[in-house]
Scaffold this motif. Structure first.
Motif: not given
Length: 454
Positions: A294, A342, A344, A350
């Motif tokens: 993720d 990034d 998540t 986020t």
């Protein structure tokens, strides 16, 4: 309002004709109203309105076989009279109260192997989040940074884009025949005007520019066209892109010269005249995005050979006193780099983190910037109550002088069409120096915003 009526009429007829002959036409729009007030730590701007706008944004999409016509424009009412023009993509009233901004207007065609886009267009390059590394194709609206969005501040460029498409790769070639400069805060009612162009310097009055015509824009001829290339490949392992650009820097390089008055001695002249000239720029760069569970790791780098950099007003004044040729800029090599991720962890969270470096080689003390700058950014977004409430926080820390910029935003979806927002922008100086963000400490503010989409 003094606007280019012929241009407005042309695009109105263009949009109507496209909708008449199209197989399908979609109309989209939004109405946004926002007001920003200086916070107590804003000192000179404490309690002053720093933002006051009502914006109508309209979009028309018309489809015919493999082709599409796309037009997006904004009509802005600015209570502060802060709207400025760049003579190309924004037409404003003389007092800066009203503005018409044509953001995009293009014809798009896509076949099996080739695609063509002709007209005013906005393109995003690179993998950075709200930071410009390789993303140099489009100029920006630099007249406001309070409660502003990085992508929404981009201006369209008049271009032809030819693309070669395969299953996993895409090659884009751009020809930009007409230069579009960034919009500067030239309007007298713009709070940023005095920040960019001080009224007094070294005890003398400064005669600041009032319109883009006070700058030396590149002549409109074929040899002054801009060219750009992009090659990208997407696989299950990574997304990679290469970039090349040759064109113009979007902002002018400022020159300070003495006002000529024959009635007094040269060294007793009390007025500086400000002018500006645009310079050529080239760039090569690359980026990569690598997913892992993720998390997506992002990397981006750019090299600018012999780029022009602004010299300080003090160095220019010294040259004037010594009778030397005025040097508003010096050419140096520059390298920019970014590493980020990034994350998540769940559907409603986020998290984005980035580290950015900016290096100028063969540095000179005459330059207005530092030899080496680096900073870190962090942004977190979380949704609550079936996504009716969204909280967002982002910040940037200057790792050289420890100045900082941060933005906190709370959005409440009143209905499917109406969103209410409360936005806080905070700018802090470093312990000893202003740094990258400290010079904006007078613009810390809170903004109230309402938006209806239809």
């Amino acid at each position: 309002m003094r606007v280019h009526r012929s241009t407005m009429v042309f695009f109105l007829i263009f949009a109507i004709a496209a909708s008449i002959f199209a197989q399908e036409t979609v109309f989209l729009g939004s109405l946004t109203s926002q007001a920003g007030v200086g916070l107590p730590n804003a000192h000179h701007n404490k309690g002053d309105f720093l933002l006051g706008q009502t914006i109508f944004d309209g979009t028309v999409k018309s489809y015919l076989d493999e082709a599409m016509v796309y037009v997006n424009a904004q009509l802005v009412h600015d209570a502060l009279g802060a709207q400025s023009t760049n003579g190309s993509s924004a037409f404003t009233a003389d007092d800066g109260t009203y503005a018409l901004k044509l953001r995009e207007a293009y014809i798009d065609w896509k076949g099996e192997l080739l695609a063509l886009r002709i007209g005013r267009q906005i393109t995003s390059w690179g993998k950075a989040d709200d930071i410009q590394i390789t993303d140099v194709l489009n100029p920006r609206d630099e007249s406001s940074f309070i409660a502003s969005d990085y992508n929404e501040a981009k201006l369209g460029v008049d271009a032809v884009r030819l693309s070669l498409l395969t299953k996993q790769t895409q090659f884009d070639a751009y020809w930009i025949p007409f230069f579009t400069p960034s919009i500067l805060p030239l309007a007298s009612g713009n709070p940023l005007n005095s920040q960019v162009f001080p009224r007094e310097f070294d005890g003398s009055r400064v005669d600041v520019p009032e319109t883009y015509r006070d700058f030396d824009l590149p002549e409109k001829k074929l040899s002054h066209s801009e060219l750009a290339l992009r090659a990208s490949v997407n696989t299950s392992v990574a997304a990679l892109s290469l970039y090349g650009f040759y064109g113009w820097d979007d902002t002018p390089f400022i020159s300070y010269t003495r006002y000529i008055n024959t009635q007094v001695e040269e060294f007793y002249l009390d007025t500086f005249v400000v002018s500006g000239k645009y310079k050529h720029m080239s760039m090569v760069g690359a980026d990569a995005a690598i997913p892992y569970d993720d998390i997506v790791f992002r990397f981006e780098g750019a090299f600018f050979p012999k780029r022009h950099f602004q010299t300080t007003a003090y160095s220019q004044i010294d040259e004037l006193v010594e009778g030397k040729k005025l040097t508003a800029s010096e050419r140096k090599n520059q390298a920019l780099g970014l590493a980020g991720l990034d994350w998540t962890p769940s559907g409603s969270w986020t998290i984005t983190a980035q580290y950015i470096i900016d290096k100028v080689f063969d540095y000179s003390d005459n330059l207005e910037r530092r030899e080496f700058e680096h900073q870190a950014t962090l942004s977190i977004e979380k949704s609550f109550l079936n996504e009716t409430i969204t909280a967002m926080g982002s910040g940037a820390l200057d790792l050289r002088n420890f100045s900082s910029a941060s933005e906190l935003e709370l959005d409440y979806k009143l209905t499917e069409a109406i969103t209410l927002s409360l936005i806080g922008n905070f700018y802090l100086k470093g312990p000893n120096k202003y740094g990258l963000y400290g010079e904006y400490h007078d613009f810390s503010s809170v903004t109230f915003k309402g938006k209806m989409s239809f």
